[in-house]
Design a protein around this motif. Structure first.
Motif, mmCIF file in Angstrom:
data_model
loop_
_atom_site.group_PDB
_atom_site.id
_atom_site.type_symbol
_atom_site.label_atom_id
_atom_site.label_comp_id
_atom_site.label_asym_id
_atom_site.label_seq_id
_atom_site.Cartn_x
_atom_site.Cartn_y
_atom_site.Cartn_z
ATOM 1 N N SER A 1 14.772 -11.813 -4.034
ATOM 2 C CA SER A 1 14.482 -10.968 -2.872
ATOM 3 C C SER A 1 13.024 -10.554 -2.885
ATOM 4 C CB SER A 1 15.375 -9.723 -2.882
ATOM 5 O OG SER A 1 16.733 -10.084 -2.787
ATOM 6 N N ALA A 2 12.572 -10.024 -1.753
ATOM 7 C CA ALA A 2 11.188 -9.585 -1.615
ATOM 8 C C ALA A 2 11.144 -8.242 -0.906
ATOM 9 C CB ALA A 2 10.373 -10.620 -0.840
ATOM 10 N N VAL A 3 10.127 -7.459 -1.205
ATOM 11 C CA VAL A 3 9.884 -6.221 -0.471
ATOM 12 C C VAL A 3 9.109 -6.589 0.792
ATOM 13 C CG1 VAL A 3 8.671 -4.003 -0.492
ATOM 14 C CG2 VAL A 3 9.901 -4.793 -2.530
ATOM 15 N N VAL A 4 9.564 -6.085 1.942
ATOM 16 C CA VAL A 4 8.941 -6.434 3.218
ATOM 17 C C VAL A 4 8.514 -5.179 3.977
ATOM 18 C CG1 VAL A 4 10.202 -8.604 3.446
ATOM 19 C CG2 VAL A 4 11.172 -6.511 4.410
ATOM 20 N N VAL A 5 7.453 -5.356 4.765
ATOM 21 C CA VAL A 5 6.952 -4.308 5.656
ATOM 22 C C VAL A 5 6.510 -4.981 6.956
ATOM 23 C CG1 VAL A 5 6.163 -2.814 3.762
ATOM 24 C CG2 VAL A 5 4.605 -4.521 4.724
ATOM 25 N N ARG A 6 6.197 -4.180 7.970
ATOM 26 C CA ARG A 6 5.634 -4.769 9.194
ATOM 27 C C ARG A 6 4.246 -5.322 8.892
ATOM 28 N NH1 ARG A 6 2.091 -1.007 11.638
ATOM 29 N NH2 ARG A 6 2.358 1.143 10.875
ATOM 30 N N LYS A 7 3.783 -6.264 9.710
ATOM 31 C CA LYS A 7 2.559 -7.000 9.394
ATOM 32 C C LYS A 7 1.325 -6.115 9.295
ATOM 33 C CE LYS A 7 3.295 -11.781 10.101
ATOM 34 N NZ LYS A 7 2.674 -13.042 10.539
ATOM 35 N N ASP A 8 1.233 -5.078 10.137
ATOM 36 C CA ASP A 8 0.051 -4.219 10.102
ATOM 37 C C ASP A 8 0.323 -2.915 9.351
ATOM 38 O OD1 ASP A 8 1.825 -3.351 11.970
ATOM 39 O OD2 ASP A 8 0.346 -2.908 13.534
ATOM 40 N N HIS A 9 1.256 -2.938 8.417
ATOM 41 C CA HIS A 9 1.584 -1.761 7.618
ATOM 42 C C HIS A 9 0.361 -1.354 6.785
ATOM 43 C CE1 HIS A 9 3.603 0.751 4.604
ATOM 44 N NE2 HIS A 9 4.677 0.768 5.388
ATOM 45 N N PRO A 10 0.104 -0.047 6.647
ATOM 46 C CA PRO A 10 -1.075 0.377 5.866
ATOM 47 C C PRO A 10 -1.045 -0.056 4.408
ATOM 48 C CG PRO A 10 0.325 2.257 6.466
ATOM 49 C CD PRO A 10 0.794 1.092 7.269
ATOM 50 N N LEU A 11 0.153 -0.387 3.871
ATOM 51 C CA LEU A 11 0.249 -0.844 2.485
ATOM 52 C C LEU A 11 0.648 -2.321 2.422
ATOM 53 C CD1 LEU A 11 1.999 2.259 0.846
ATOM 54 C CD2 LEU A 11 -0.398 1.563 0.634
ATOM 55 N N SER A 12 0.247 -3.073 3.399
ATOM 56 C CA SER A 12 0.653 -4.489 3.458
ATOM 57 C C SER A 12 0.024 -5.328 2.350
ATOM 58 C CB SER A 12 0.294 -5.090 4.818
ATOM 59 O OG SER A 12 -1.109 -5.008 5.039
ATOM 60 N N HIS A 13 -0.963 -4.759 1.609
ATOM 61 C CA HIS A 13 -1.561 -5.502 0.500
ATOM 62 C C HIS A 13 -1.218 -4.860 -0.851
ATOM 63 C CE1 HIS A 13 -3.847 -8.123 3.152
ATOM 64 N NE2 HIS A 13 -4.194 -7.050 3.865
ATOM 65 N N ALA A 14 -0.165 -4.043 -0.860
ATOM 66 C CA ALA A 14 0.267 -3.419 -2.115
ATOM 67 C C ALA A 14 0.679 -4.486 -3.122
ATOM 68 C CB ALA A 14 1.428 -2.468 -1.846
ATOM 69 N N GLN A 15 0.425 -4.195 -4.402
ATOM 70 C CA GLN A 15 0.718 -5.173 -5.456
ATOM 71 C C GLN A 15 1.737 -4.678 -6.476
ATOM 72 O OE1 GLN A 15 -3.152 -6.118 -7.059
ATOM 73 N NE2 GLN A 15 -3.579 -7.596 -5.437
ATOM 74 N N SER A 16 2.214 -3.444 -6.317
ATOM 75 C CA SER A 16 3.203 -2.928 -7.268
ATOM 76 C C SER A 16 4.163 -1.973 -6.560
ATOM 77 C CB SER A 16 2.516 -2.210 -8.429
ATOM 78 O OG SER A 16 1.965 -0.974 -7.991
ATOM 79 N N LEU A 17 5.351 -1.839 -7.135
ATOM 80 C CA LEU A 17 6.335 -0.909 -6.594
ATOM 81 C C LEU A 17 5.831 0.535 -6.645
ATOM 82 C CD1 LEU A 17 9.658 -2.327 -8.106
ATOM 83 C CD2 LEU A 17 9.123 -2.157 -5.669
ATOM 84 N N LYS A 18 5.026 0.834 -7.669
ATOM 85 C CA LYS A 18 4.533 2.198 -7.823
ATOM 86 C C LYS A 18 3.731 2.644 -6.610
ATOM 87 C CE LYS A 18 2.277 5.231 -11.161
ATOM 88 N NZ LYS A 18 1.613 5.310 -12.487
ATOM 89 N N GLU A 19 3.001 1.718 -5.983
ATOM 90 C CA GLU A 19 2.216 2.051 -4.790
ATOM 91 C C GLU A 19 3.099 2.415 -3.603
ATOM 92 O OE1 GLU A 19 -1.214 -0.651 -3.955
ATOM 93 O OE2 GLU A 19 -0.422 -1.744 -5.687
ATOM 94 N N LEU A 20 4.381 2.035 -3.678
ATOM 95 C CA LEU A 20 5.298 2.245 -2.553
ATOM 96 C C LEU A 20 6.244 3.411 -2.780
ATOM 97 C CD1 LEU A 20 6.199 -1.538 -2.162
ATOM 98 C CD2 LEU A 20 4.548 -0.278 -0.779
ATOM 99 N N GLN A 21 6.057 4.149 -3.868
ATOM 100 C CA GLN A 21 6.988 5.216 -4.229
ATOM 101 C C GLN A 21 7.113 6.292 -3.154
ATOM 102 O OE1 GLN A 21 8.998 3.906 -6.794
ATOM 103 N NE2 GLN A 21 9.080 6.072 -7.285
ATOM 104 N N ASP A 22 6.014 6.581 -2.463
ATOM 105 C CA ASP A 22 6.042 7.656 -1.469
ATOM 106 C C ASP A 22 6.437 7.179 -0.076
ATOM 107 O OD1 ASP A 22 5.280 9.546 -3.354
ATOM 108 O OD2 ASP A 22 3.139 9.159 -3.041
#
Length: 316
Positions: free
Chosen positions: A167-188
């Motif tokens: 599986s993969a973590v997905v966001v909308r294409k213009d999401h502000p964290l669309s270049h995140a590289q770790s789960l920790k960046e997505l915690q909030d």
């Protein structure tokens, strides 16, 4: 207890009235009423009552209805099985399907199945646990294709793995964290899962706790894939999708799969069916068509389709 009595009981539950049940069965309202009244007299307990809206089932009636549905469904399946062996191939096959399967390779399996059993009617239900489990119990669903249920269901249902995918973590294409590289960046972030409440704990163990991370503070559940897609495409919510769904054109056009350093989740899709009830010839045929569709997709000359199917690992 007689079969025609059970048929009348089930028809009343499905239609909500005696008259409509009689029409569905091709008998008179008096005959439908008589069948249920005879059953009540034999068992010496009230099963159905009349009210302003039609009919209502007593507590005893609701309890008996579960068994009546199983009996009626099994008799129907027995008839379908004999018809198939006589070469008629008529009847109905009811299947629960996890939503992303419907958008990836389910159509290929359906095309193959329709070629082999053109007389069979297919009926599909969205394969979330809270939708399919009651229908598996009462026999109105032949089997379901989806994530295995919790261990508490293993005594009641067989759960046979058929394939697995990452599986993969997905966001909308213009999401502000669309270049995140770790789960920790997505915690909030606010997370949205298209799974049942029972799956929330499994996601916590498999995705976050395994990497030493706490659960996100905000986690929502969508019981409809359409709702989930609408929210992910138009908000800053984050979700987890199986790779075959990520590879569909619709997802690639609207979402971005994040290149994270962590492995996210391995999804296993199983055939879930009532324990002790063998699959019908039609059900076995459908599963064989599904397997063939996956093999054909892996060898497709179309690179887009190969990407979709190469994300799968057949387990049967």
């Amino acid at each position: 207890m007689k079969f025609h009595q059970f048929r009348a009981l089930v028809a009343m539950a499905d239609t909500g009235s005696i008259r409509a049940a009689a029409r569905a069965l091709g008998i008179s309202p008096a005959a439908a009423t008589k069948a249920v009244r005879e059953l009540e007299a034999e068992q010496q307990i009230a099963l159905v009552t009349r009210n302003a809206n039609g009919i209502a089932f007593t507590e005893a009636g609701q309890a008996l209805l579960v068994h009546a549905r199983l009996v009626v469904h099994q008799m129907s399946r027995a008839q379908d099985e004999l018809d198939a062996r006589r070469g008629r191939g008529v009847g109905k096959l009811a299947i629960g399907v996890t939503p992303w399967l419907a958008l990836s390779f389910l159509p290929d399996a359906v095309i193959l199945f329709r070629e082999r059993m053109p007389g069979m009617q297919l009926e599909f239900y969205e394969g979330l646990l809270n939708i399919v489990m009651p229908r598996l119990r009462d026999g109105s669903l032949d089997f379901s294709l989806g994530k295995p249920g919790p261990a508490s269901l293993h005594a009641e249902f067989t759960q046979t793995p058929i394939f697995a995918t990452e599986s993969a973590v997905v966001v909308r294409k213009d999401h502000p964290l669309s270049h995140a590289q770790s789960l920790k960046e997505l915690q909030d972030c606010e997370w949205l899962l298209n799974w049942d409440p029972a799956s929330k704990e499994m996601v916590a163990d498999d995705v976050f706790l395994r990497h030493g991370l706490p659960m996100p503070k905000s986690m929502h559940l969508a019981h409809s894939f359409v709702v989930a897609m609408g929210l992910i495409m138009n908000t800053d919510m984050v979700s987890i999708f199986p790779w075959p769904l990520v590879e569909t054109r619709f997802a690639r056009d609207n979402l971005r799969a994040l290149a994270l350093q962590e492995e996210v989740d391995r999804t296993v899709v199983s055939v879930v069916a009532r324990r002790g009830v063998p699959l019908s010839a039609a059900a076995e045929c459908f599963l064989e068509c599904l397997k063939e569709a996956i093999h054909a997709g892996e060898a497709s000359p179309n690179p887009e389709r190969r990407r979709l199917f190469h994300s799968l690992e057949l387990l049967i």
